[in-house]
Design an enzyme around this catalytic site. Structure first.
Site, PDB file in Angstrom:
ATOM      1  N   LYS A   1       0.836  -1.209   0.000  1.00 44.35           N
ATOM      2  CA  LYS A   1       0.000   0.000   0.000  1.00 44.35           C
ATOM      3  C   LYS A   1       0.869   1.256   0.000  1.00 44.35           C
ATOM      4  O   LYS A   1       0.602   2.212  -0.722  1.00 44.35           O
ATOM      5  CB  LYS A   1      -0.931  -0.010   1.231  1.00 44.35           C
ATOM      6  CG  LYS A   1      -2.052  -1.022   1.095  1.00 44.35           C
ATOM      7  CD  LYS A   1      -2.803  -1.261   2.398  1.00 44.35           C
ATOM      8  CE  LYS A   1      -3.813  -2.394   2.204  1.00 44.35           C
ATOM      9  NZ  LYS A   1      -4.486  -2.804   3.450  1.00 44.35           N
TER      10      LYS A   1
ATOM     11  N   ASP B   1     -10.632   3.158   3.896  1.00 49.52           N
ATOM     12  CA  ASP B   1     -11.008   1.735   3.858  1.00 49.52           C
ATOM     13  C   ASP B   1     -12.517   1.592   3.653  1.00 49.52           C
ATOM     14  O   ASP B   1     -12.995   0.527   3.263  1.00 49.52           O
ATOM     15  CB  ASP B   1     -10.631   1.056   5.184  1.00 49.52           C
ATOM     16  CG  ASP B   1      -9.432   0.132   5.045  1.00 49.52           C
ATOM     17  OD1 ASP B   1      -9.130  -0.266   3.906  1.00 49.52           O
ATOM     18  OD2 ASP B   1      -8.822  -0.191   6.073  1.00 49.52           O
TER      19      ASP B   1
ATOM     20  N   GLN C   1      -4.286  -0.911   9.575  1.00 48.57           N
ATOM     21  CA  GLN C   1      -4.257  -2.284   9.062  1.00 48.57           C
ATOM     22  C   GLN C   1      -4.826  -3.261  10.093  1.00 48.57           C
ATOM     23  O   GLN C   1      -4.438  -3.247  11.255  1.00 48.57           O
ATOM     24  CB  GLN C   1      -2.801  -2.663   8.702  1.00 48.57           C
ATOM     25  CG  GLN C   1      -2.657  -4.029   8.068  1.00 48.57           C
ATOM     26  CD  GLN C   1      -3.313  -4.132   6.687  1.00 48.57           C
ATOM     27  OE1 GLN C   1      -3.219  -3.222   5.870  1.00 48.57           O
ATOM     28  NE2 GLN C   1      -4.000  -5.238   6.438  1.00 48.57           N
TER      29      GLN C   1
END
Ligand code: NAP
Length: 312
Positions: free
Chosen positions: A54, A121, A98
């Site tokens: 990412k 997200d 995460q």
């Protein structure tokens, strides 16, 4: 029939180069580059790989990447304090924490602490709620990526029967909402679904997101269906490898070199029946990261002139 492969890797490359061009144009117009903060807590090896990818993609797209790597012993209070600081940092347009988080931290609390307009997200109840209401803003990246691949097939989705296996908050549920928004008729399956093979065989579109290596064999697939394989399962055991890939020279060579291979939730023999299918690796995975980049640009556009706007 042998299914046509839906190439997620190539699609993700095209999408990220479009994102990079858009970012370059923003910067040329005197605007700051979008910034993405990725927070990693602990030492989960898979999480390290995801986070590295990412961050790399953020840099490649010309955006600013803010790395926050915290020890596994980090307290919930310290993580929430970091999120509070990122929420008010004008250089940070997107915040990603995460998952999974260590047991002392409540992941739901963390998700809800993120400013919904920086929630790249798309997991915050505000963003899930907007998706429920058919007015999505920041959409959960994996289902958003799956929809991008499905639309690319050129298939008319309206009225199709879509079956989603898995009802998690991050994949199955938002996936079903995305399909419903496209006017599919949607069935959601989970571990207690009765007659799973029969239910799946009714799907013109079959999305598999259970985390069960190779479980969906050709017996679950309607002939000609489009199959989207979200699962990512690592196989290290030789006997298990042979169950799926015996005689596959390319896979054999990779397994011999790496001592492991990735398999989705779909069995390789499903390709004998499906019309189109996403591979693992190289299907949904690359799109997930590409959609994160798209969401970060969307978040930056929503924060024009210091004022928040709920639409990009
Ligand atoms: N490619 C990507 O970018 C990407 C992104 C995210 C996740 N993934 C992968 O996608 C998979 C799913 O992830 P997730 O986070 O959604 O997993 P999860 O939270 O563990 O949810 C799994 C879902 O599958 C259902 N399920 C499990 N076993 C089943 C069975 N035998 N029959 C029918 N349903 C079953 C569960 O049902 P219950 O609700 O009844 O327990 C649950 O709803 C994993 O392999 C993950 O690694 C890939």
């Amino acid at each position: 029939m042998t299914a046509r492969i839906i190439d997620g890797k190539a699609r993700a490359l095209r999408l990220t180069s479009e994102v990079a061009a858009g970012v370059a144009a923003r910067v040329a117009a005197g605007k700051p580059p979008p910034g993405l903060a990725v927070v990693l807590v602990g030492d989960n090896p898979a999480s390290h790989v995801y986070v590295r990818n990412k961050r790399r993609m953020t840099d490649t797209s010309g955006m600013r990447s803010f790395a926050h790597d915290l020890p596994a012993t980090t307290s919930q209070a310290d993580l929430l304090a970091l999120i509070d600081a990122l929420n008010v940092d004008p250089a940070v347009n997107g915040i990603l924490v995460q998952l999974p988080l260590p047991p002392q931290i409540d992941a739901d609390l963390v998700t809800e602490r993120i400013d919904p307009l920086k929630d790249v997200d798309g997991f915050h109840p505000y963003n899930i709620g907007r998706l429920v209401l058919k007015r999505p803003t920041l959409r959960p990246c994996t289902p958003y990526g799956c929809m991008t691949l499905l639309k690319d097939t050129g298939e008319d989705l309206i009225g199709k029967h879509a079956v989603v296996i898995g009802q998690s908050n991050i994949v199955g549920r938002p996936m079903a909402l995305e399909l419903l928004m496209e006017r599919c008729t949607v069935t959601i399956c989970h571990s207690k679904t009765r007659d799973l093979p029969g239910t799946c065989r009714r799907g013109d579109i079959l999305v598999c997101a259970m985390g069960r290596a190779g479980m969906i064999t050709k017996d679950y697939v309607k002939p000609g269906a489009t199959v989207v394989d979200v699962g990512m399962n690592k196989i290290t055991d030789r006997a298990e490898f042979e169950k799926f890939f015996k005689g596959n020279e390319k896979r054999e060579a990779a397994f011999a070199k790496n001592g492991s291979t990735l398999i989705g939730d779909v069995h390789p023999n499903a390709a004998e029946v499906a019309g189109k299918i996403t591979p693992v690796p190289g299907g949904v995975g690359p799109l997930t990261i590409a959609m994160l980049m798209v969401n970060t640009v969307t978040a930056a556009k929503m924060r024009r002139g210091g004022k928040l706007k709920a639409s990009a």
